[in-house]
Structure formats: structure tokens, C-alpha cells
Design an enzyme around this catalytic site. Structure first.
Site, PDB file in Angstrom:
ATOM      1  N   PRO A 185       1.002  -1.043   0.340  1.00 21.82           N
ATOM      2  CA  PRO A 185      -0.194   0.405  -0.137  1.00 21.82           C
ATOM      3  C   PRO A 185       0.594   0.965  -0.427  1.00 21.82           C
ATOM      4  CG  PRO A 185       0.309  -0.869   2.141  1.00 21.82           C
ATOM      5  CD  PRO A 185       0.651  -2.103   1.003  1.00 21.82           C
ATOM      6  N   THR A 203       0.763   5.977   0.182  1.00 24.47           N
ATOM      7  CA  THR A 203      -0.401   6.718  -0.064  1.00 24.47           C
ATOM      8  C   THR A 203       0.487   7.529  -1.166  1.00 24.47           C
ATOM      9  OG1 THR A 203      -0.730   6.813   1.807  1.00 24.47           O
ATOM     10  CG2 THR A 203      -0.759   8.799   0.856  1.00 24.47           C
ATOM     11  N   ALA A 240      -4.071   3.419   0.926  1.00 19.03           N
ATOM     12  CA  ALA A 240      -4.334   3.501   2.035  1.00 19.03           C
ATOM     13  C   ALA A 240      -5.242   4.308   2.307  1.00 19.03           C
ATOM     14  CB  ALA A 240      -3.828   3.691   3.827  1.00 19.03           C
ATOM     15  N   ALA A 264      -1.670  -0.018  11.300  1.00 16.80           N
ATOM     16  CA  ALA A 264      -0.628   0.009  11.206  1.00 16.80           C
ATOM     17  C   ALA A 264       0.160   1.246  11.443  1.00 16.80           C
ATOM     18  CB  ALA A 264       0.422  -0.668  10.468  1.00 16.80           C
ATOM     19  N   ASN A 265       0.895   1.493  11.816  1.00 20.64           N
ATOM     20  CA  ASN A 265       2.200   2.872  11.785  1.00 20.64           C
ATOM     21  C   ASN A 265       0.950   4.595  11.826  1.00 20.64           C
ATOM     22  OD1 ASN A 265       2.733   1.610  10.053  1.00 20.64           O
ATOM     23  ND2 ASN A 265       2.260   2.564   7.626  1.00 20.64           N
ATOM     24  N   ARG A 300      -2.301  -5.293   8.577  1.00 20.23           N
ATOM     25  CA  ARG A 300      -1.504  -4.941   8.809  1.00 20.23           C
ATOM     26  C   ARG A 300      -0.781  -4.171   9.390  1.00 20.23           C
ATOM     27  NH1 ARG A 300       1.666  -0.694   5.157  1.00 20.23           N
ATOM     28  NH2 ARG A 300       3.701  -1.942   4.075  1.00 20.23           N
ATOM     29  N   GLY A 339       7.374  -1.958  -1.818  1.00 18.64           N
ATOM     30  CA  GLY A 339       6.421  -0.826  -1.815  1.00 18.64           C
ATOM     31  C   GLY A 339       7.756  -0.016  -3.138  1.00 18.64           C
TER      32      GLY A 339
END
Ligand code: 8OZ
Length: 356
Positions: A24, A26, A58, A178-179, A228, A315
Site C-alpha cells: 500500500p 499513499t 490506504a 499499522a503506522n 497490517r 513499496g
């Protein structure tokens, strides 16, 4: 023949022609007023359909889930219609694509939210730092702590978004936990100071994630749902007092669902070394394991050969190389992705990277 990145497999109900997943990413290239994917977004994903699986950027599940400019959404009919064109194009090229479900929680700003309301979070703790808005970089604000009575409404938004994703033709959904976004904010004790059933013990901090997962699984089927996690990523001002204990607990608890896959960001996206035993998560989880962070062909093949991972998510290499699979196959040189065009803008640095 030995199993490697080019071997087929399946993640739950989703069959993959190879084990290279587009992570994924952005890209902030949807229209501000509608969040509806456009022709340019269709082309971008279609160009990358030789990946075994694409995980979309996302995608906010609701207007309150937004935290960056120019995000596509997955909660209006027009957005579903836009995403349908994406899934149709990817499927026509023989690819598979799941949508990543996102609520940013405190990683937002009133200017990005309906009626300029405060962002919401498990606790009223302002993240350190700044975020990118339509007005430029601004300081984070102190979010409003969610009442427990509001959580069913957010779960309903996840369910609605999942229904929208299925209606749009996605092969499944990935839960973004996540993140430093909302679900991760509940998990880690640096951002969750609640004293109710959703804070404190590992069981309590994991409760909201499990409730969200259960509700999504009920509408999509577990074999179409991945998740994730990023146990030690400090991005978005995240900390936890004991990440190994927390994420061992989370992964063990997730086993009750028989999810299609577990997707793990194995470190700090900023590149700092962090001690954590990811092999333990791999061992604990009963389903397929997707590894991400800094993999290349050699490391990816080694992780698959050793049994550490079933599939590898790439990524940045997929930003610059729509035909990354073909390039890895023949060890062709890679295009270098231009970081200046990662977020926002138009076709340049988005759909103009050359194939072999
Ligand atoms: C980088 C910039 C904007 C968003 C994430 C969705 O970290 C993101 C993201 C990353 O998961």
C-alpha cells in the site's frame, strides 16, 4: 523446483500468480472534493497488475478517517463507481487487488475533517510534529478522546466500507492497523491511556482491533481479509513499553479468525535499527505471512526459501517500476523512483515510469 518470488500461491481465497505484492502506497492523487478514483488512478494500478497482488493505497472508511490531502475514499457511491474501474482494469490484466481500509484517528487536523471537528483517538494525546494539509504544514492538534459508546459507530463505518469495497469488485480487504493510525493508537500504550475496557491490559488494548476485525470478517469472509501491523515503527510518534509482548498477544488473538494473511512492517520505516523478533510473529501466526520493509529480490527470495515469509510486499520499487516482476525475473536494471513526486501532483512520477 524451489519456491521463490515467482511461484504461485494463495492468501486465503485469493490466488496469486506470484509472490510479489505491491505494498500500500499513499500517492495523494484523488480529487479533493469527491475522493473518487479517476482515469489516471485506473492507469496507475493497471500498469502494476503483473504483481501477484496489489494492496491499494490506504483508503479512508469515512469522512472522519481522512488525514492527508487528495485521498480517495471508500464510503460513497461515486467512490465505489470509481474504484470499480480500477478493479476491472486490474482483473482484465490478470491481477488481484485488495483495498486497504483506513481510519487515521489522531493523525489528522480539523481542516481535513467535516465541520472542522477535532480528530478522534483513544486518548487526548497530541502527537509530536506536524502534518501536511491543504494549507501547508501545520502542528498536530490535541485529539478528542472517543467515548466507548462511539466505538460501535466506527465499527459500522468499517463494515460499510468493506461492503463498498466488495461492491467495487475488490478481491478482499486489508485492515490498516499499522503506522500510528487509529487501530494502532489503541494497541500501543504510548497513545492509549484509557481506563475503561479499551485500555490498560493487553486484552483491553487489543479489544477494539478484534471487534473491528470480527465485524469485517462477518461481511467479507475471513479468507478475504488481511491485516497490517507495524510493531516497532515509531512513525507518527508511536511508542509502546513492550512491543514484543503486545504484538505476540495481538497475533495470537488474531488466529481465532483464520485471516487470509498477516502483513508485517518489519522495523522502523525511518531506517533505524530496532530490536524485535519478527520470526516469533511468523511462528505464532497460523495463516500466510507477508513481509515488508527494505526487501529486494535477493532478500525476498531468501525469506521465502527459509520459510520466514510466504509473500513479500515491495513499496517504492513498484512506484518506479510498474513491471517490477518482469525486471526481477531477468535481473534487469530498475528505474529509481523520484521521491519529489511520491505525494500529490498529476501524471508525472505516477504513470510515466517506463517499462522494459
Ligand atoms: C506516508 C505518507 C502518508 C501516509 C502509512 C498511509 O504510513 C500511510 C502513509 C505513509 O501507512
Amino acid at each position: 523446483m524451489a519456491i521463490d518470488l515467482f511461484s504461485p500461491t494463495h492468501l486465503g481465497a485469493i490466488s496469486l500468480k506470484n509472490r510479489m505484492v505491491m505494498a500500500p502506497l499513499t500517492r495523494s492523487r484523488a480529487p479533493k472534493d469527491t475522493g473518487v478514483p479517476q482515469a489516471m488512478n485506473v492507469t496507475y494500478y493497471e500498469q502494476r497488475a503483473t504483481a501477484g497482488l496489489i494492496v491499494t493505497e490506504a483508503t479512508p472508511i469515512s469522512a472522519m478517517g481522512h488525514g492527508y490531502p487528495f485521498l480517495p475514499g471508500i464510503y460513497t457511491d461515486a467512490q465505489v463507481a470509481g474504484w470499480k474501474k480500477v478493479t476491472a482494469a486490474v482483473h482484465a490484466k490478470g491481477g488481484k487487488i485488495v483495498l486497504q481500509l483506513w481510519h487515521v484517528g489522531r493523525i489528522s487536523h480539523p481542516s481535513l475533517l467535516p465541520n472542522n471537528v477535532l480528530p478522534v483517538a483513544p486518548s487526548a494525546i497530541k502527537p509530536a510534529g506536524q502534518l501536511y494539509t491543504y494549507e501547508g504544514m501545520v502542528d498536530f492538534v490535541e485529539p478528542r478522546a472517543l467515548e466507548a459508546s462511539e466505538l460501535p459507530g466506527i465499527i459500522a463505518d468499517y463494515v460499510h466500507a468493506t461492503q463498498c469495497a466488495l461492491a467495487a469488485g475488490f478481491d478482499g480487504v486489508e485492515i490498516h492497523a499499522a503506522n500510528g493510525y487509529l487501530l494502532d493508537q489503541f494497541l500501543r500504550d504510548g497513545s492509549n491511556k484509557r481506563t475503561d475496557n479499551y485500555g490498560g491490559s493487553l486484552e483491553n488494548r487489543t479489544r477494539f482491533l478484534l471487534e473491528v476485525t470480527k465485524a469485517i470478517v462477518e461481511v467479507a469472509g475471513a479468507d478475504k481479509v488481511g491485516i497490517r501491523l507495524s510493531p516497532v515503527n515509531p512513525f507518527n510518534d508511536m511508542t509502546d513499553s513492550n512491543p514484543q509482548a503486545l504484538f505476540n498477544y495481538v497475533v495470537s488473538a488474531l488466529n481465532q479468525f483464520n485471516l487470509a494473511y498477516l502483513h508485517v512492517i518489519e522495523g522502523d520505516v525511518g531506517g533505524k535499527a530496532v530490536a524485535f523478533d519478527f520470526a516469533e510473529l511468523r511462528k505464532l501466526f497460523k495463516g500466510a505471512y507477508m513481509a515488508n520493509l527494505g526487501y529486494d529480490k535477493t532478500r525476498g527470495n531468501a525469506a521465502i526459501a527459509s520459510g520466514h515469509a510466504d509473500v513479500i510486499a515491495f513499496g517504492v520499487p513498484f512506484i518506479g517500476n510498474p513491471d517490477l516482476v518482469a525486471r526481477y525475473k531477468i535481473d534487469a536494471p530498475l528505474n529509481v523512483a523520484d521521491a519529489n513526486t511520491f505525494y500529490g501532483g498529476a501524471e508525472q512520477g505516477y504513470i510515466d515510469y517506463p517499462t522494459l
